[in-house]
Design an enzyme around this catalytic site. Sequence first.
Site, PDB file in Angstrom:
ATOM      1  N   GLY A   1       0.838  -1.186   0.000  1.00 34.96           N
ATOM      2  CA  GLY A   1       0.000   0.000   0.000  1.00 34.96           C
ATOM      3  C   GLY A   1       0.875   1.237   0.000  1.00 34.96           C
TER       4      GLY A   1
ATOM      5  N   ASP B   1      -0.210  -0.968  -4.783  1.00 34.84           N
ATOM      6  CA  ASP B   1      -1.528  -0.348  -4.744  1.00 34.84           C
ATOM      7  C   ASP B   1      -1.366   1.162  -4.584  1.00 34.84           C
ATOM      8  OD1 ASP B   1      -4.612  -0.752  -4.249  1.00 34.84           O
ATOM      9  OD2 ASP B   1      -3.912   0.703  -2.766  1.00 34.84           O
TER      10      ASP B   1
ATOM     11  N   TYR C   1      -3.477  10.025  -3.707  1.00 32.81           N
ATOM     12  CA  TYR C   1      -2.345   9.945  -2.771  1.00 32.81           C
ATOM     13  C   TYR C   1      -1.254  10.956  -3.151  1.00 32.81           C
ATOM     14  CZ  TYR C   1      -4.368   5.306  -1.670  1.00 32.81           C
ATOM     15  OH  TYR C   1      -5.212   4.269  -1.329  1.00 32.81           O
TER      16      TYR C   1
ATOM     17  N   TYR D   1      -7.623  -3.587   2.575  1.00 25.96           N
ATOM     18  CA  TYR D   1      -6.803  -2.449   2.993  1.00 25.96           C
ATOM     19  C   TYR D   1      -6.836  -2.378   4.516  1.00 25.96           C
ATOM     20  CZ  TYR D   1     -11.004   0.695   3.317  1.00 25.96           C
ATOM     21  OH  TYR D   1     -12.208   1.290   3.620  1.00 25.96           O
TER      22      TYR D   1
ATOM     23  N   THR E   1      -4.902   0.265  11.406  1.00 30.57           N
ATOM     24  CA  THR E   1      -4.487   1.465  10.682  1.00 30.57           C
ATOM     25  C   THR E   1      -3.808   2.418  11.630  1.00 30.57           C
ATOM     26  OG1 THR E   1      -5.273   3.127   9.111  1.00 30.57           O
ATOM     27  CG2 THR E   1      -6.687   2.686  10.993  1.00 30.57           C
TER      28      THR E   1
ATOM     29  N   LYS F   1       0.424  -1.154   4.096  1.00 31.91           N
ATOM     30  CA  LYS F   1       1.203   0.025   3.733  1.00 31.91           C
ATOM     31  C   LYS F   1       2.354   0.182   4.722  1.00 31.91           C
ATOM     32  CE  LYS F   1       2.455   4.308   4.527  1.00 31.91           C
ATOM     33  NZ  LYS F   1       2.753   5.102   5.721  1.00 31.91           N
TER      34      LYS F   1
ATOM     35  N   ASN G   1       6.714  -7.908   6.440  1.00 31.61           N
ATOM     36  CA  ASN G   1       5.332  -8.166   6.011  1.00 31.61           C
ATOM     37  C   ASN G   1       5.253  -9.170   4.870  1.00 31.61           C
ATOM     38  OD1 ASN G   1       4.351  -6.358   7.905  1.00 31.61           O
ATOM     39  ND2 ASN G   1       4.112  -4.670   6.462  1.00 31.61           N
TER      40      ASN G   1
END
Length: 326
Positions: A24, A53, A58, A219, A224, A273, A283
């Site tokens: 991300g 992604d 962004y 996502y 987050t 991300k 990850n």
Amino acid sequence: MDLSAADHRIPLSDGNSIPIIGLGTYSNPRVTPEGTCKTSVKAAIDVGYRHIDGAYVYLNEHEVGEAIREKIAEGKVRREDIFYCGKLWCTALDPENVRPCLERTLKILQLDYVDLYIIELPMAFQPGDKIYPRDENGRWLYHKTNLCATWEALEACKDAGLVKSLGVSNFNRRQLELILNKPGLKYKPVSNQVECHPYFIQTKLLKFCQQHDIVIVAYSPLGTSRDPTWVNLSSPPLLTDPLLKALGEKYNKTTAQVALRFNVQRGVAVIPKSFNPERIKDNFQIFDFSLTEEEMKSIETLNKNVRFVELSMWSDHPEYPFHEEY
């Protein structure tokens, strides 16, 4: 599903395939130094990521494009090895704005096509140059549009070779059915990108999507950021969860790796991300262990059915997707 670091693509309903883990690239452009995203994408490609992604909003697609092109020039990858997902923003949902929006993304990336192009949100905003249009009193400027007409414009982009696959994001069941039941549907959505992690497992939406050969792309698969300006903080941080920690200790893995592995074993693609090179590497290390059926079930019991990303500032939009159960 026998996935490995070298081969972790899963099939899409249109004959293409998507790498089950991607990077991300969302960041707040006001606080992220120029070049951070480019460095991260290059590091990810070196580690083995092939799925990136991104999104026009962004404001860093130029960096993503530079990173991909540099890695191709180095001979590290070919263009066809990379899977790039771009997004159609809310101000461009009118059919006549769809292709210009995609062409702008291609120009910024300096690529000939994107692999997946998705409607970022089912909510239209007033068309124009402002990404987040408001009136003089600060009220959001919403816009009425026909999502089926938007979809037809996307189908034309696929026919023109500008995009390989088409999908959506943040669509609920009703909004997906609107597209799936559209008279004369040419290409159905191959994916629905939504929030999905052990605290919000999306069982009903996942089942519905699987019945229609739509891949869920998760996502915020690690929860987050804890930014109170836009994140619902009623759930504790996912990565401090005692069960995920215990399973991490058992497998000599991080809680993040356990959370990602949980989704991957459900056939859910994940796009964590990170701009931290070590975490980007960590990850990706999810293909050398697997969770047992009992462990998968125990992680499912962590579900709180609460979103971190509520987008509540737009909850009065007629097409706000999260009022419905799924």
